[in-house]
Scaffold this active site. Structure first.
Site, PDB file in Angstrom:
ATOM      1  N   SER A  73      37.116  21.850  13.158  1.00 42.87           N
ATOM      2  CA  SER A  73      36.638  20.966  14.253  1.00 42.87           C
ATOM      3  C   SER A  73      37.179  19.438  13.814  1.00 42.87           C
ATOM      4  O   SER A  73      38.168  19.334  12.726  1.00 42.87           O
ATOM      5  CB  SER A  73      34.702  21.063  14.621  1.00 42.87           C
ATOM      6  OG  SER A  73      34.026  20.464  13.036  1.00 42.87           O
ATOM      7  N   ASP A 104      31.676   7.304   8.650  1.00 41.36           N
ATOM      8  CA  ASP A 104      30.838   6.449   9.213  1.00 41.36           C
ATOM      9  C   ASP A 104      29.419   7.467   9.272  1.00 41.36           C
ATOM     10  O   ASP A 104      28.956   7.727   9.917  1.00 41.36           O
ATOM     11  CB  ASP A 104      31.333   6.839  10.945  1.00 41.36           C
ATOM     12  CG  ASP A 104      31.222   8.018  10.772  1.00 41.36           C
ATOM     13  OD1 ASP A 104      30.881   9.073   9.939  1.00 41.36           O
ATOM     14  OD2 ASP A 104      31.987   8.789  12.374  1.00 41.36           O
ATOM     15  N   HIS A 161      32.063  12.052   8.836  1.00 47.15           N
ATOM     16  CA  HIS A 161      33.186  11.972   8.773  1.00 47.15           C
ATOM     17  C   HIS A 161      34.185  11.799   6.739  1.00 47.15           C
ATOM     18  O   HIS A 161      32.902  10.622   6.951  1.00 47.15           O
ATOM     19  CB  HIS A 161      34.388  11.645  10.132  1.00 47.15           C
ATOM     20  CG  HIS A 161      33.690  11.961  11.280  1.00 47.15           C
ATOM     21  ND1 HIS A 161      32.874  11.980  12.109  1.00 47.15           N
ATOM     22  CD2 HIS A 161      34.551  13.381  11.418  1.00 47.15           C
ATOM     23  CE1 HIS A 161      33.231  11.789  13.119  1.00 47.15           C
ATOM     24  NE2 HIS A 161      33.360  13.598  12.534  1.00 47.15           N
TER      25      HIS A 161
END
Length: 254
Positions: free
Chosen positions: A12, A185, A188
């Site tokens: 992902s 963040d 990530h």
């Protein structure tokens, strides 16, 4: 001449973003320059269900070239709490484990020489993530505790199947400042967080008793022979082969 080995990064957003801003995929591509091709198959927001839907298209069994290594990451989106609508990426823990088994089984079946490494779910900085989440999205409930549960589930499946695994949940938290240093963040990976992924992958590749060895120092450099077209030495009478130079890197990798 045989083709260069292919390493595929599959997963992902932690995979899709791995070629950005000092990401771990870009670093691996640099470390393995002239040794292996690093191929990106990253899909932001995907869970293990979506991966299973298309895995035979991404990794067809009849492909003329099969990867030497596949690094797999799913779990962070699976671990998001269920949405009342029934929509969204949540996958129950037991189903997630079964999906990872099926992904692992397919990848191992590609060839006798295809090796697999799973990345477990990393931790997250819950407060920073809340501040950075877009208001265009419905409430997303992610907790460090569920990350731990899905990480442990991934590790359990890996051990059961004999698949190498990077325990990212614990590896990240070895740093005292992990919550701020390892993320952009809250979720990530920053360059520092990505460096931990690289360290762990290279450690596995160095220690694994695989034939052939897939650690970068054990692999031949493509077209690494001396040449009269190389850079001329200060003596003016010979050339210097630069094919193994690594001084351009900000850090040395083992």
């Amino acid at each position: 001449m045989m083709g260069r080995p292919v390493f595929v990064l599959f997963g992902s957003s932690i995979v899709q973003y791995s070629f950005s801003n000092g990401g771990w995929g870009a670093t691996l591509a640099d470390v393995y320059a002239r040794k292996a091709d690093i191929v990106l198959r990253g899909y932001i927001a995907w869970n293990s269900r979506r991966a299973l839907q298309v895995i035979t298209k991404i990794f067809p069994k009849d492909s003329a070239v099969q990867p030497s290594l596949v690094v797999v990451y799913f779990g962070g989106n699976d671990s998001i709490a269920p949405h009342p609508s029934g929509l969204g990426p949540h996958v129950p823990l037991e189903e997630y484990m079964d999906n990872m088994r099926k992904i692992g089984e397919h990848l191992k079946s590609l060839s006798d020489k295809t090796r697999v490494i799973f990345l477990s779910c990393p931790p997250l900085n819950e407060e920073l993530l809340k501040k950075s989440t877009s208001t265009a999205l419905s409430e997303i409930v992610r907790t460090n505790e569920t990350c731990r549960l899905y990480s442990e589930a991934c590790i359990s499946v890996s051990k059961e199947m004999g698949i190498k695994v990077v325990d990212l949940w614990n590896a990240m938290q070895k740093r005292e400042d992990w919550a701020t240093a390892c993320f952009t963040d809250g979720l990530h990976l920053s360059e520092e967080g990505s460096n931990i992924v690289v360290e762990e992958i290279l450690r596995i590749l160095k220690e694994a008793e695989w034939d052939p060895c897939l650690h970068w120092k054990a692999m031949p450099t493509e077209f690494g022979e001396d040449s009269p077209y190389d850079l001329v030495a200060s003596s003016g009478k010979s050339t210097i082969n630069p094919s193994e130079w690594t001084f351009h890197r900000k850090r040395s990798w083992e």
